[in-house]
Enzyme design. Structure first.
Site, PDB file in Angstrom:
ATOM      1  N   SER A 445       0.826  -1.214   0.000  1.00 49.05           N
ATOM      2  CA  SER A 445       0.000   0.000   0.000  1.00 49.05           C
ATOM      3  C   SER A 445       0.856   1.257   0.000  1.00 49.05           C
ATOM      4  CB  SER A 445      -0.940   0.004   1.204  1.00 49.05           C
ATOM      5  OG  SER A 445      -0.212   0.098   2.426  1.00 49.05           O
ATOM      6  N   ASP A 446       1.825   1.338   0.916  1.00 47.44           N
ATOM      7  CA  ASP A 446       2.588   2.583   0.999  1.00 47.44           C
ATOM      8  C   ASP A 446       3.599   2.715  -0.135  1.00 47.44           C
ATOM      9  OD1 ASP A 446       4.139   0.553   2.073  1.00 47.44           O
ATOM     10  OD2 ASP A 446       4.622   1.593   3.935  1.00 47.44           O
ATOM     11  N   CYS A 447       4.128   1.594  -0.639  1.00 48.21           N
ATOM     12  CA  CYS A 447       5.015   1.656  -1.810  1.00 48.21           C
ATOM     13  C   CYS A 447       4.245   2.173  -3.022  1.00 48.21           C
ATOM     14  CB  CYS A 447       5.603   0.283  -2.108  1.00 48.21           C
ATOM     15  SG  CYS A 447       6.613  -0.378  -0.785  1.00 48.21           S
ATOM     16  N   GLU A 450       3.521   6.020  -2.315  1.00 46.61           N
ATOM     17  CA  GLU A 450       4.682   6.892  -2.471  1.00 46.61           C
ATOM     18  C   GLU A 450       5.116   6.966  -3.931  1.00 46.61           C
ATOM     19  OE1 GLU A 450       5.351   8.710  -0.108  1.00 46.61           O
ATOM     20  OE2 GLU A 450       4.732   7.650   1.711  1.00 46.61           O
TER      21      GLU A 450
END
Length: 717
Positions: A445-447, A450
């Protein structure tokens, strides 16, 4: 503390000038050239830097401003960029990674190149503790788990019993009471090597995978990193797969135990875990469940059911291999898959050879030797952050940095996952980004968030439109599907089961591994990404994006502690999560100027500032669940703290400038920052390194102050 004072001799080393780092599509591996080939292939700046070799005079003009410091930082860091656009680094620290690879190679009769052997031993010599043992991670106190695994590894690598490392490690093991107190994962590896009996390991039956999917404790509901480890373990445990006893393993049986091997009743040691290893005591529910399983396994289960379950598990193992191009999600399950394939397909099988070809992508070589990374790299994660760090200071508009950033954008282009899988246990992934390489196969999710931000920043600033609007929208589609009912976001998937499953956590050394949880740092990354996305695509799934942001912000606010801080699960620790959370709140317009909620968090951060102007948080914060100061301020913690304050719009300019001056004072003449304490963590107990954090987060903080914070404060003032 790690040290080598017990070693009588300097460990053997290869010729470091012969190592080269190759990269294809982001998948990188170190090769050792012949003397002739060495002359025809000069080492790059990055290769020399990684290996601790002289890089020549790289002194830059001393910085007179924070922005000039940021620029000097990137002038150094861009020289570390690889040709395909990403930044490589050591992503190591956990002590159970390298042994798994070594054991898998031994069990599958895969030759260990001599240069690997030499450098692996040298790495262990550089990380050994003063008592002769090793910890769960490089910064940890010695444990039975790490010391036994590394001891066996050293013997496989060719160290005899009188080698200083093995002699001291064996003494350490004996002082701990021998290998019987090794945790479950260690027991499993020893059993695979015929150094422990399978009867001494609590049940991991393959039949669990035949349960109906709706069962609340079906393995498909586990957190993916747990699921993919216990999948191959279930095959190995059920089928009692151990290699034939050879002279080395026979000798090791007498070296790692205090008692004669044949006198040990292994079944009495199923729950025997050394106090120095045990991070969590098994629940009484797990104990009861294990007793029920033993009755089932020993007396009730039909042989035909086991055969069917073996076929199911074999199918899932092979599917995972194919879905990840034989890279697997991480080295633990990769090593276990290799062992399974020894029995399923044979030593010379095509599948096992495919695994062998990708082994090198997990091994990292640096000045201290060769170790194993936590995944096959940090490529996407670092690249996405680096782009944002440069843009924060407006440096992405500088002509001299354009080629480097175009190259970075190109890497995000080739790394995006552009198709879904026909796999009932995998959620949609189209449009998302992985942690490392496309071949890794899993979006995070965060990869994804970002990377989405990084692409939007560059492609809206005159850079090539490499990634179409449709592909960006695909990413948003996948992110929206990943949101949990509580409004938060986990790592790889939505939460599939209740946290009550944690009562059945069989791993003695890790917390919170059974299910996917929501995390403030993951949620903040998605909130800021969606907030950025809707500025560029205001009509695309307008209501869903709005609702997702709103629910995400609500989760972030609920997750905050009473003192104003957030607990971080993926780096150390409170400073990390608090930075991300304040950034997310700023993205929806909530700042110090209009929010008492934000003011309280700023007050908490300011209260942790040290006398020298910096911030320093010790890794024990993660385990103790409370903020613990390190003995010295840390550049990375300081960058997170001042970024959090600046995104929040905190008016205490003096405190922020003191932090930035601390960062500036640690910058070398070359523009770089030196490695300090370890930065990352997972599952609360195990630390892992993110060495590129010391480059781009300081650059980000210095640049953001000059380009955004200072002009805004001056205008408001």
């Amino acid at each position: 503390m790690a040290g080598t004072s017990l070693l009588e001799d300097t460990p053997e080393s290869t010729d470091l000038t012969r190592w080269r780092l190759k990269s294809v599509g982001g998948e990188h591996w170190w090769t050792y050239l012949s003397q002739d080939d060495k002359q025809n292939s000069p080492q790059s700046f990055a290769e020399k830097s990684f290996l601790g070799l002289p890089v020549g005079n790289v002194a830059l003009t001393p910085a007179a401003t924070f922005l000039q410091s940021a620029q000097n930082g990137y002038q150094y860091f861009e020289r570390m960029q690889l040709d395909d656009g990403h930044w490589a680094c050591a992503y190591g620290g956990p002590s159970f990674l390298l042994p798994g690879i070594i054991f898998a190679m031994y069990i599958t009769e895969s030759p260990i190149p001599d240069e690997w052997r030499i450098e692996m031993i040298r790495y262990l010599a550089h990380t050994v503790n003063i008592d002769g043992g090793w910890g769960l991670h490089d910064a940890g106190d010695s444990t039975v788990f790490a010391t036994v695994l590394y001891y066996v590894s050293l013997r496989i690598l060719g160290c005899d019993i009188d080698h200083p490392l093995t002699r001291n490690a064996r003494s350490c093991i004996r002082s701990f009471g021998g290998a019987l107190g090794i945790p479950q994962w260690g027991k499993t590896w020893l059993a695979c090597l015929n150094l422990y009996d399978w009867s001494g390991i609590n049940p991991v039956p393959v039949e669990m995978w035949l349960l109906p999917d709706w069962i609340p404790f079906h393995p498909w509901r586990y957190w993916v990193q747990c699921r993919v480890v216990y999948l191959p373990i279930s095959y190995l445990w059920t089928n009692r797969q151990s290699i034939p006893l050879d002279p080395l393993m026979k000798a090791l049986r007498s070296e790692i135990y205090l008692e004669p091997y044949n006198t040990i009743i292994f079944s009495r040691n199923r729950d025997n875990v050394s106090r120095r290893d045990c991070k969590r005591r098994p629940s009484w529910l797990l104990w009861l469940f294990n007793q029920i399983l033993w009755v089932w396994v020993l007396y009730l289960r039909p042989h035909r059911l086991v055969q069917n379950a073996n076929r199911k598990v074999t199918e899932l193992i092979k599917r995972e291999d194919q879905n990840t191009d034989y890279n697997c999600i991480a080295p633990v399950n990769k090593a276990l898959h290799m062992v399974c394939l020894r029995y399923l397909e044979g030593i010379d099988s095509v599948e096992l050879n495919q695994h062998r070809q990708h082994l090198g992508s997990y091994l990292w070589m640096d000045k201290d030797g060769m170790t194993c990374s936590g995944t096959n790299g940090v490529q996407v994660w670092d690249t996405a952050f680096c782009i944002q760090a440069i843009a924060a200071g407006g440096l992405h508009q500088k002509v001299e940095f354009r080629a480097s950033l175009e190259n970075a954008l190109g890497y995000l282009d080739i790394s995006q996952i552009t198709e879904d899988l026909e796999d009932p246990y995998r959620q949609i992934r189209k449009g998302g980004w992985p942690f490392s390489t496309k071949s890794n196969g899993y979006i995070v999710s965060d990869c994804s968030a970002e990377s989405l931000k990084a692409v939007l920043i560059l492609q809206s600033s005159g850079f090539p439109q490499l990634i179409s609007d449709g592909r960006l929208q695909d990413c948003v589609d996948s992110l929206l599907e990943m949101q949990n009912p509580n409004g938060g976001f986990g790592t790889y998937e939505k939460t599939r089961a209740s946290s009550l499953l944690e009562f059945f956590n069989p791993a003695d050394v890790f917390e919170r591994i059974m299910v996917e949880y929501s995390y403030p740092e993951c949620t903040s990354a998605v909130v800021t990404a969606l907030s950025t996305f809707r500025k560029h695509f205001p009509q695309y799934r307008r209501q869903e994006v709005h609702n997702s942001i709103r629910h995400g912000v609500e989760y972030i606010k609920r997750d905050r502690r009473r003192d104003g801080s957030w607990y971080g699960s993926w780096a150390i620790c409170f400073t990390y999560a608090t930075f991300f959370s304040l950034q997310a709140l700023e993205s929806v317009g909530e700042t110090y100027q209009n929010s008492e909620f934000v003011q309280k968090s700023c007050k908490w951060l300011l209260g942790k500032q040290m006398e020298d102007g910096g911030w320093g948080e010790h890794f024990s914060s993660c385990e103790e669940n409370m903020y613990i100061n390190s003995s010295n301020s840390q550049v990375v913690n300081t960058a997170w703290a001042v970024l959090g304050l600046m995104y929040a719009g905190c008016p205490d300019r003096k405190a922020i400038e003191r932090g930035l001056k601390l960062i500036q004072s640690r910058q070398q003449k070359s523009g770089e920052w030196l490695q300090e304490d370890i930065e990352g963590v997972f599952n609360r107990t195990c630390m892992i390194g993110y060495p590129n954090y010391k480059y781009y987060f300081p650059i980000w903080a210095l640049g953001y102050y000059s380009n955004v914070y200072e002009p805004t404060i001056n205008h408001e003032g």
